[in-house]
Design a protein around this motif. Structure first.
Motif, PDB file in Angstrom:
ATOM      1  N   LEU A 234     -17.549  -9.474 -73.862  1.00 54.72           N
ATOM      2  CA  LEU A 234     -18.682 -10.183 -74.456  1.00 54.72           C
ATOM      3  C   LEU A 234     -18.280 -11.122 -75.585  1.00 54.72           C
ATOM      4  O   LEU A 234     -18.790 -12.244 -75.688  1.00 54.72           O
ATOM      5  N   PHE A 235     -17.370 -10.651 -76.441  1.00 63.53           N
ATOM      6  CA  PHE A 235     -17.078 -11.398 -77.669  1.00 63.53           C
ATOM      7  C   PHE A 235     -15.658 -11.956 -77.742  1.00 63.53           C
ATOM      8  O   PHE A 235     -15.371 -12.775 -78.606  1.00 63.53           O
ATOM      9  N   GLY A 236     -14.795 -11.476 -76.850  1.00 60.78           N
ATOM     10  CA  GLY A 236     -13.415 -11.933 -76.923  1.00 60.78           C
ATOM     11  C   GLY A 236     -13.028 -12.859 -75.802  1.00 60.78           C
ATOM     12  O   GLY A 236     -11.891 -12.844 -75.328  1.00 60.78           O
ATOM     13  N   ARG A 237     -13.989 -13.644 -75.335  1.00 63.61           N
ATOM     14  CA  ARG A 237     -13.732 -14.546 -74.216  1.00 63.61           C
ATOM     15  C   ARG A 237     -12.634 -15.538 -74.560  1.00 63.61           C
ATOM     16  O   ARG A 237     -12.626 -16.135 -75.627  1.00 63.61           O
ATOM     17  N   GLY A 238     -11.755 -15.681 -73.594  1.00 59.99           N
ATOM     18  CA  GLY A 238     -10.637 -16.596 -73.815  1.00 59.99           C
ATOM     19  C   GLY A 238      -9.543 -15.990 -74.670  1.00 59.99           C
ATOM     20  O   GLY A 238      -8.575 -16.656 -75.000  1.00 59.99           O
ATOM     21  N   GLY A 239      -9.698 -14.688 -75.004  1.00 62.68           N
ATOM     22  CA  GLY A 239      -8.695 -14.039 -75.850  1.00 62.68           C
ATOM     23  C   GLY A 239      -8.550 -14.715 -77.186  1.00 62.68           C
ATOM     24  O   GLY A 239      -7.458 -14.968 -77.666  1.00 62.68           O
ATOM     25  N   ARG A 240      -9.686 -15.015 -77.832  1.00 61.32           N
ATOM     26  CA  ARG A 240      -9.649 -15.835 -79.051  1.00 61.32           C
ATOM     27  C   ARG A 240      -8.857 -15.175 -80.176  1.00 61.32           C
ATOM     28  O   ARG A 240      -8.205 -15.847 -80.960  1.00 61.32           O
ATOM     29  N   HIS A 241      -8.929 -13.842 -80.292  1.00 58.64           N
ATOM     30  CA  HIS A 241      -8.172 -13.143 -81.332  1.00 58.64           C
ATOM     31  C   HIS A 241      -7.434 -11.973 -80.677  1.00 58.64           C
ATOM     32  O   HIS A 241      -7.961 -10.860 -80.596  1.00 58.64           O
ATOM     33  N   LYS A 242      -6.242 -12.219 -80.221  1.00 60.09           N
ATOM     34  CA  LYS A 242      -5.478 -11.208 -79.496  1.00 60.09           C
ATOM     35  C   LYS A 242      -4.991 -10.125 -80.448  1.00 60.09           C
ATOM     36  O   LYS A 242      -4.528 -10.406 -81.556  1.00 60.09           O
ATOM     37  N   LEU A 243      -5.065  -8.884 -79.972  1.00 57.88           N
ATOM     38  CA  LEU A 243      -4.668  -7.746 -80.789  1.00 57.88           C
ATOM     39  C   LEU A 243      -3.156  -7.608 -80.855  1.00 57.88           C
ATOM     40  O   LEU A 243      -2.584  -7.449 -81.939  1.00 57.88           O
ATOM     41  N   ALA A 244      -2.513  -7.653 -79.703  1.00 59.56           N
ATOM     42  CA  ALA A 244      -1.048  -7.538 -79.643  1.00 59.56           C
ATOM     43  C   ALA A 244      -0.561  -8.386 -78.476  1.00 59.56           C
ATOM     44  O   ALA A 244      -0.255  -7.860 -77.399  1.00 59.56           O
ATOM     45  N   PRO A 245      -0.501  -9.699 -78.649  1.00 57.17           N
ATOM     46  CA  PRO A 245      -0.207 -10.597 -77.523  1.00 57.17           C
ATOM     47  C   PRO A 245       1.140 -10.362 -76.866  1.00 57.17           C
ATOM     48  O   PRO A 245       1.291 -10.593 -75.671  1.00 57.17           O
ATOM     49  N   ASP A 297      -2.722   3.370 -75.753  1.00 53.66           N
ATOM     50  CA  ASP A 297      -2.873   2.305 -74.765  1.00 53.66           C
ATOM     51  C   ASP A 297      -1.795   1.246 -74.935  1.00 53.66           C
ATOM     52  O   ASP A 297      -1.170   0.789 -73.960  1.00 53.66           O
ATOM     53  N   LEU A 298      -1.555   0.843 -76.176  1.00 55.32           N
ATOM     54  CA  LEU A 298      -0.523  -0.157 -76.435  1.00 55.32           C
ATOM     55  C   LEU A 298       0.871   0.376 -76.126  1.00 55.32           C
ATOM     56  O   LEU A 298       1.737  -0.357 -75.638  1.00 55.32           O
ATOM     57  N   ARG A 325      -4.561   5.989 -66.815  1.00 56.75           N
ATOM     58  CA  ARG A 325      -5.773   6.616 -67.345  1.00 56.75           C
ATOM     59  C   ARG A 325      -5.468   7.611 -68.448  1.00 56.75           C
ATOM     60  O   ARG A 325      -6.340   7.945 -69.265  1.00 56.75           O
ATOM     61  N   LEU A 326      -4.248   8.111 -68.479  1.00 53.16           N
ATOM     62  CA  LEU A 326      -3.879   9.088 -69.500  1.00 53.16           C
ATOM     63  C   LEU A 326      -3.314   8.433 -70.759  1.00 53.16           C
ATOM     64  O   LEU A 326      -3.078   9.126 -71.751  1.00 53.16           O
ATOM     65  N   ASP A 327      -3.088   7.126 -70.711  1.00 54.51           N
ATOM     66  CA  ASP A 327      -2.372   6.481 -71.812  1.00 54.51           C
ATOM     67  C   ASP A 327      -3.057   6.695 -73.160  1.00 54.51           C
ATOM     68  O   ASP A 327      -2.386   6.964 -74.173  1.00 54.51           O
ATOM     69  N   SER A 328      -4.378   6.588 -73.201  1.00 53.56           N
ATOM     70  CA  SER A 328      -5.092   6.785 -74.462  1.00 53.56           C
ATOM     71  C   SER A 328      -5.449   8.247 -74.711  1.00 53.56           C
ATOM     72  O   SER A 328      -5.694   8.642 -75.862  1.00 53.56           O
ATOM     73  N   ILE A 329      -5.460   9.057 -73.666  1.00 52.22           N
ATOM     74  CA  ILE A 329      -5.834  10.468 -73.803  1.00 52.22           C
ATOM     75  C   ILE A 329      -4.685  11.291 -74.371  1.00 52.22           C
ATOM     76  O   ILE A 329      -4.904  12.187 -75.195  1.00 52.22           O
ATOM     77  N   LEU A 330      -3.445  11.003 -73.961  1.00 50.76           N
ATOM     78  CA  LEU A 330      -2.306  11.831 -74.365  1.00 50.76           C
ATOM     79  C   LEU A 330      -2.133  11.897 -75.883  1.00 50.76           C
ATOM     80  O   LEU A 330      -2.131  12.998 -76.459  1.00 50.76           O
ATOM     81  N   PRO A 331      -1.985  10.768 -76.590  1.00 52.40           N
ATOM     82  CA  PRO A 331      -1.852  10.879 -78.048  1.00 52.40           C
ATOM     83  C   PRO A 331      -3.130  11.367 -78.714  1.00 52.40           C
ATOM     84  O   PRO A 331      -3.083  12.022 -79.761  1.00 52.40           O
ATOM     85  N   SER A 332      -4.280  11.074 -78.114  1.00 52.19           N
ATOM     86  CA  SER A 332      -5.539  11.528 -78.690  1.00 52.19           C
ATOM     87  C   SER A 332      -5.654  13.044 -78.656  1.00 52.19           C
ATOM     88  O   SER A 332      -6.265  13.645 -79.545  1.00 52.19           O
ATOM     89  N   ALA A 333      -5.077  13.668 -77.627  1.00 48.68           N
ATOM     90  CA  ALA A 333      -5.106  15.130 -77.557  1.00 48.68           C
ATOM     91  C   ALA A 333      -4.344  15.741 -78.723  1.00 48.68           C
ATOM     92  O   ALA A 333      -4.799  16.710 -79.346  1.00 48.68           O
ATOM     93  N   ALA A 334      -3.169  15.185 -79.019  1.00 50.22           N
ATOM     94  CA  ALA A 334      -2.381  15.693 -80.147  1.00 50.22           C
ATOM     95  C   ALA A 334      -3.104  15.480 -81.469  1.00 50.22           C
ATOM     96  O   ALA A 334      -3.131  16.364 -82.340  1.00 50.22           O
ATOM     97  N   VAL A 335      -3.729  14.311 -81.633  1.00 51.38           N
ATOM     98  CA  VAL A 335      -4.470  14.028 -82.858  1.00 51.38           C
ATOM     99  C   VAL A 335      -5.691  14.940 -82.972  1.00 51.38           C
ATOM    100  O   VAL A 335      -6.031  15.420 -84.063  1.00 51.38           O
ATOM    101  N   ALA A 336      -6.369  15.199 -81.850  1.00 50.01           N
ATOM    102  CA  ALA A 336      -7.532  16.096 -81.867  1.00 50.01           C
ATOM    103  C   ALA A 336      -7.129  17.504 -82.295  1.00 50.01           C
ATOM    104  O   ALA A 336      -7.893  18.195 -82.983  1.00 50.01           O
TER     105      ALA A 336
END
Length: 348
Positions: A234-245, A297-298, A325-336
């Motif tokens: 919705l707001f990042g069309r065209g990749g106007r502000h890339k997080l980690a290009p 994820d990164l 699908r596990l990329d964001s879940i794996l470190p989140s489990a340890a943090v949780a």
């Protein structure tokens, strides 16, 4: 006196006036009404089919635009995610043993996926010790104390090292020492990255009420991923502000801010309704987990970029591979798990 006045008015002959219909029987009237009804029903069906066809065309066009922009089949991804989520939710709440078995199988599949990608890049990864180590770590995490988990990890790493050295000795293919050492290092990374991080979810689940902590962090991670995706569209069309290009060109700061906001909201709701925590602790819970999910994820994107692949596999329609699908879940489990020790005492 005329004949008309003597005998009365002469009855009109219906046949003499072609504009006037002849007597219509009841059967003919019913047949006519039925024909009109069938005609109207057919018109209604035709209109409905046209509307359905138009809606389907719009649906497919929207899906194609999203797929072209993100490289994902959004609606297939939603379907797979809902089915998998409901299955794991049922196992988590009603049969923890089934959840543990499913977690071991999923982690093992992710190990197979990553090992295959590494072998495709020339690394020698032995699958048997990887799977043995995965099962040992995750079983220890659910049924035994923390020292046993570290013992299982040490066992897995030792098994991977010994297996690779012996396999290389028998191969006698002239592989240089630097390559062998790289194979061992990369092989040892796999159980640390996948089963050890995944085991944190089983450590959470084994306690009384631990299933709610697992469910809570999964809700926040799913909300974070979905919000980042939607906010980026919705707001990042065209990749106007890339997080980690240099790592993941598709991710934007707009997506991250959306994930942060909705993750905090989800964290507050989880804290109040699932965990019995103060509302303000839910903000901490949500924000910290969004950060862990984003880094996870990164991190996986960095691995895929190094391997030169877009997805680890194509086993899950719309998602890619299991590890995708596990990329964001794996470190989140340890943090949780860490948040459980810090925030758990605040539960009412």
């Amino acid at each position: 006196m005329t004949a008309e006045s003597a005998e009365g008015p002469v009855p009109e002959d219906p046949a003499a006036d072609p504009a006037r219909p002849a007597h219509v029987s009841l059967h003919d009237r019913v047949s006519g009404a039925r024909g009109d009804l069938e005609q109207r029903a057919q018109q209604a069906r035709d209109q409905l089919e046209q509307k359905v066809e138009h809606a389907r065309d719009q649906f497919e066009a929207t899906n194609e635009r999203i797929k072209k922009r993100t490289g994902r089949d959004l609606f297939a991804a939603i379907g797979v995610g809902v089915v998998a989520g409901l299955g794991l939710l049922a196992a988590l709440l009603f049969a923890k043993v089934v959840f543990v078995i499913a977690a071991v199988i999923i982690a093992g599949a992710a190990v197979v996926e990553l090992s295959a990608a590494l072998r495709a890049r020339g690394r020698r990864i032995d699958l048997a010790p990887q799977l043995i180590g995965t099962a040992a770590i995750m079983i220890a995490a659910y049924w035994f104390a923390m020292p046993v988990v570290w013992t299982a990890l040490f066992f897995a790493l030792a098994l991977i090292i010994v297996w690779r050295v012996l396999s290389q000795m028998m191969a006698r293919d002239g592989r240089v020492y630097a390559s062998i050492f790289s194979d061992i290092v990369v092989g040892c990374f796999v159980p640390i990255y996948i089963p050890l991080l995944a085991s944190a979810a089983l450590m959470l689940a084994r306690g009384d009420g631990g299933e709610w902590w697992v469910l809570g962090f999964l809700i926040v991670v799913v909300v974070s991923d979905t919000s980042a995706y939607a906010s980026g569209l919705l707001f990042g069309r065209g990749g106007r502000h890339k997080l980690a290009p240099s790592i993941s060109p598709g991710k934007t700061w707009e997506g991250f801010y959306g994930a942060l906001a909705m993750g905090a909201v989800a964290g507050v709701l989880v804290a109040i309704f699932l965990l019995g925590l103060p509302w303000w602790s839910g903000i901490v819970f949500g924000v910290v987990l969004v950060g862990a999910a984003t880094l996870g994820d990164l991190g996986e994107s960095m691995i895929k970029r190094d391997l030169g692949v877009k997805d680890m596999s194509s086993i899950l329609p719309g998602h890619g591979g299991i590890l995708d699908r596990l990329d964001s879940i794996l470190p989140s489990a340890a943090v949780a798990l860490v948040l459980f020790f810090f925030l758990g005492p605040l539960a009412s």
